[in-house]
Design an enzyme around this catalytic site. Structure first.
Site, mmCIF file in Angstrom:
data_model
loop_
_atom_site.group_PDB
_atom_site.id
_atom_site.type_symbol
_atom_site.label_atom_id
_atom_site.label_comp_id
_atom_site.label_asym_id
_atom_site.label_seq_id
_atom_site.Cartn_x
_atom_site.Cartn_y
_atom_site.Cartn_z
ATOM 1 N N LYS A 178 -12.951 0.606 7.518
ATOM 2 C CA LYS A 178 -11.543 1.259 7.143
ATOM 3 C C LYS A 178 -10.962 1.412 8.347
ATOM 4 O O LYS A 178 -9.918 1.581 8.496
ATOM 5 C CB LYS A 178 -11.915 2.201 6.089
ATOM 6 C CG LYS A 178 -12.263 1.960 4.739
ATOM 7 C CD LYS A 178 -11.199 0.796 4.407
ATOM 8 C CE LYS A 178 -11.665 0.150 3.031
ATOM 9 N NZ LYS A 178 -10.547 -0.857 2.910
ATOM 10 N N TYR A 217 -18.860 0.943 5.702
ATOM 11 C CA TYR A 217 -17.394 1.087 4.917
ATOM 12 C C TYR A 217 -16.058 1.663 5.641
ATOM 13 O O TYR A 217 -15.325 1.184 5.627
ATOM 14 C CB TYR A 217 -17.778 1.327 3.491
ATOM 15 C CG TYR A 217 -16.478 1.488 2.740
ATOM 16 C CD1 TYR A 217 -15.918 2.848 2.263
ATOM 17 C CD2 TYR A 217 -15.963 0.563 2.061
ATOM 18 C CE1 TYR A 217 -14.822 2.838 1.319
ATOM 19 C CE2 TYR A 217 -14.770 0.328 1.366
ATOM 20 C CZ TYR A 217 -14.183 2.052 0.765
ATOM 21 O OH TYR A 217 -13.079 2.015 0.323
ATOM 22 N N ASP A 247 -12.093 -17.205 -1.328
ATOM 23 C CA ASP A 247 -12.685 -16.187 -0.330
ATOM 24 C C ASP A 247 -12.037 -15.850 0.746
ATOM 25 O O ASP A 247 -11.507 -16.603 1.745
ATOM 26 C CB ASP A 247 -13.960 -17.021 -0.032
ATOM 27 C CG ASP A 247 -15.164 -16.128 0.727
ATOM 28 O OD1 ASP A 247 -16.212 -16.174 0.355
ATOM 29 O OD2 ASP A 247 -14.699 -15.205 1.486
ATOM 30 N N GLY A 271 -10.589 -6.883 -9.113
ATOM 31 C CA GLY A 271 -11.674 -5.728 -8.906
ATOM 32 C C GLY A 271 -10.968 -4.505 -9.676
ATOM 33 O O GLY A 271 -10.051 -4.721 -10.457
ATOM 34 N N GLN A 272 -11.534 -3.392 -9.379
ATOM 35 C CA GLN A 272 -10.938 -2.156 -10.150
ATOM 36 C C GLN A 272 -9.503 -1.945 -9.864
ATOM 37 O O GLN A 272 -8.843 -1.760 -10.744
ATOM 38 C CB GLN A 272 -11.821 -0.734 -9.773
ATOM 39 C CG GLN A 272 -11.511 0.448 -10.429
ATOM 40 C CD GLN A 272 -11.894 1.742 -10.049
ATOM 41 O OE1 GLN A 272 -12.286 1.827 -8.790
ATOM 42 N NE2 GLN A 272 -11.766 2.620 -10.645
ATOM 43 N N GLY A 325 -8.855 -10.102 -4.160
ATOM 44 C CA GLY A 325 -9.765 -9.176 -4.741
ATOM 45 C C GLY A 325 -8.949 -8.903 -6.160
ATOM 46 O O GLY A 325 -9.097 -7.602 -6.674
HETATM 47 C C1 VAH Z 1 -15.751 4.202 -2.742
HETATM 48 N N1 VAH Z 1 -14.316 4.092 -4.302
HETATM 49 O O1 VAH Z 1 -16.467 5.136 -3.178
HETATM 50 C C2 VAH Z 1 -14.500 3.760 -3.006
HETATM 51 C C3 VAH Z 1 -13.626 4.797 -2.343
HETATM 52 C C4 VAH Z 1 -12.964 6.925 -1.603
HETATM 53 C C5 VAH Z 1 -14.177 6.165 -2.254
HETATM 54 O O2 VAH Z 1 -13.341 4.311 -1.046
HETATM 55 O O3 VAH Z 1 -16.253 3.586 -1.836
#
Ligand code: VAH
Length: 316
Positions: free
Chosen positions: A144, A140, A51, A9-10, A6
């Site tokens: 995590k 998400y 990938d 990415g940011q 990645g």
């Molecule tokens: C998001 N920037 O907004 C990420 C982060 C705490 C937020 O995990 O999904």
């Protein structure tokens, strides 16, 4: 040598540049699922498109480049993930699993970030403890929590050196954020300089932990260089730098742009996600175990963001 996934990415964009500067260009193997994203990542050192769902490819690169540290940043973020949970699970979970499997066989360290998104509505909102209830309601967040537990499992069962931090929202000016819920905290600066106004998709009172990218990057290097024997936690350390609302951020910008106006047009999906996250983390374990200490508070971040974006956008 370090393998970064990645890398365009940011976080990856800036981490790749910092690692090349700190450890030497030839000691950093940058990878990203797609090429053609970021010139400097792809042209200023070793780059491969890769990938993370392809475990054999990770294995190949780790072996051929004698990688001892895998920094796994490849992930879909909270808002974009809600639109494609299957893809998020494949990338965030199977990608991490692949990295851990390679690390188990090669002895490499694995750093992968978690997030305040690993907490949910039943988590204590203020001074959120390092060990507490984690029942997130986004795919998400589920990835995590699962990722944290998978890393701890590989550490305990296979002695893989896994490390991670729970990031708050990250603010930066070099690469755009990747479709998270906290992206407003970046876009507000661009809009303030371009239009002296920004319409925020979150309510004015939504308090969340935030951090400026330089601090986010130094956290990775500090934790990865720390003595593993002194780490009371593996995945993942709470870390924060500030706890702010959109109103707080607007007030800080108005100290530099007095006429800046913030308005609201709430996005119910991202509002619900943000409201499910804590307001302010307790990060004392990170401060004690590996000397975590942010350098930027809200005012310092705002001043630097406006200065750097003026240069980037060519605005006087
Ligand atoms: C998001 N920037 O907004 C990420 C982060 C705490 C937020 O995990 O999904």
């Amino acid at each position: 040598r370090i393998l970064i996934t990645g890398a365009s990415g940011q976080i990856g964009t800036e981490l790749t540049a910092l690692c090349r500067k700190t450890y030497g260009v030839d000691n950093v193997i940058a990878t990203n699922v797609k090429a053609g994203i970021n010139e400097s990542v792809e042209n200023d050192g070793i780059f491969y498109s890769m990938d993370v769902r392809d475990g054999n490819r990770i294995y190949e690169l780790v072996n051929s480049h004698q990688i001892d540290t895998i920094i796994n940043l490849a992930a879909l973020l909270s808002a974009v993930g809600e639109k494609n949970p299957e893809l998020l699970w494949e990338v965030n979970m199977h990608g991490l699993y692949n990295c851990l499997e390679v690390a188990k066989d090669t002895g490499a360290m694995v750093f992968t970030p978690s997030s305040i998104a690993a907490f949910g509505p039943s988590t204590p909102k203020m001074q959120t403890p390092q060990v507490t209830i984690q029942r997130p309601e986004t795919i998400y967040g589920v990835s995590k929590v699962a990722g944290e537990l998978l890393c701890d499992y590989y550490h305990k069962k296979f002695n893989v050196d896994t490390r991670g931090v729970r990031y708050p929202g990250l603010v930066s000016y070099k690469a755009m954020p990747g479709g998270g819920t906290t992206d407003y905290a970046v876009m507000i600066f661009y809009e303030a300089l371009k239009h002296n106004a920004y319409t925020c998709y979150l309510s004015s009172d939504i308090k969340m932990d935030m951090m400026y990218m330089p601090d986010a990057l130094s956290a990775i290097l500090s934790l990865c260089e720390a003595d593993g024997g002194k780490l009371r936690h593996r995945n993942a350390y709470n870390i924060t730098a500030m706890s702010i609302t959109p109103d707080d951020l607007a007030a800080s910008i108005q100290k530099h742009l007095p006429d800046f106006r913030l308005s609201y047009d709430i996005d119910p999906i991202r509002e619900a996600i943000a409201r499910s996250w804590p307001d302010q983390l307790d990060d004392h374990f990170a401060r004690e175990d590996w000397h975590w200490a942010p350098s930027y508070d809200l005012e310092a971040m705002t001043e630097d963001m406006l200065h750097q974006l003026r240069l980037k956008l060519g605005i006087a």
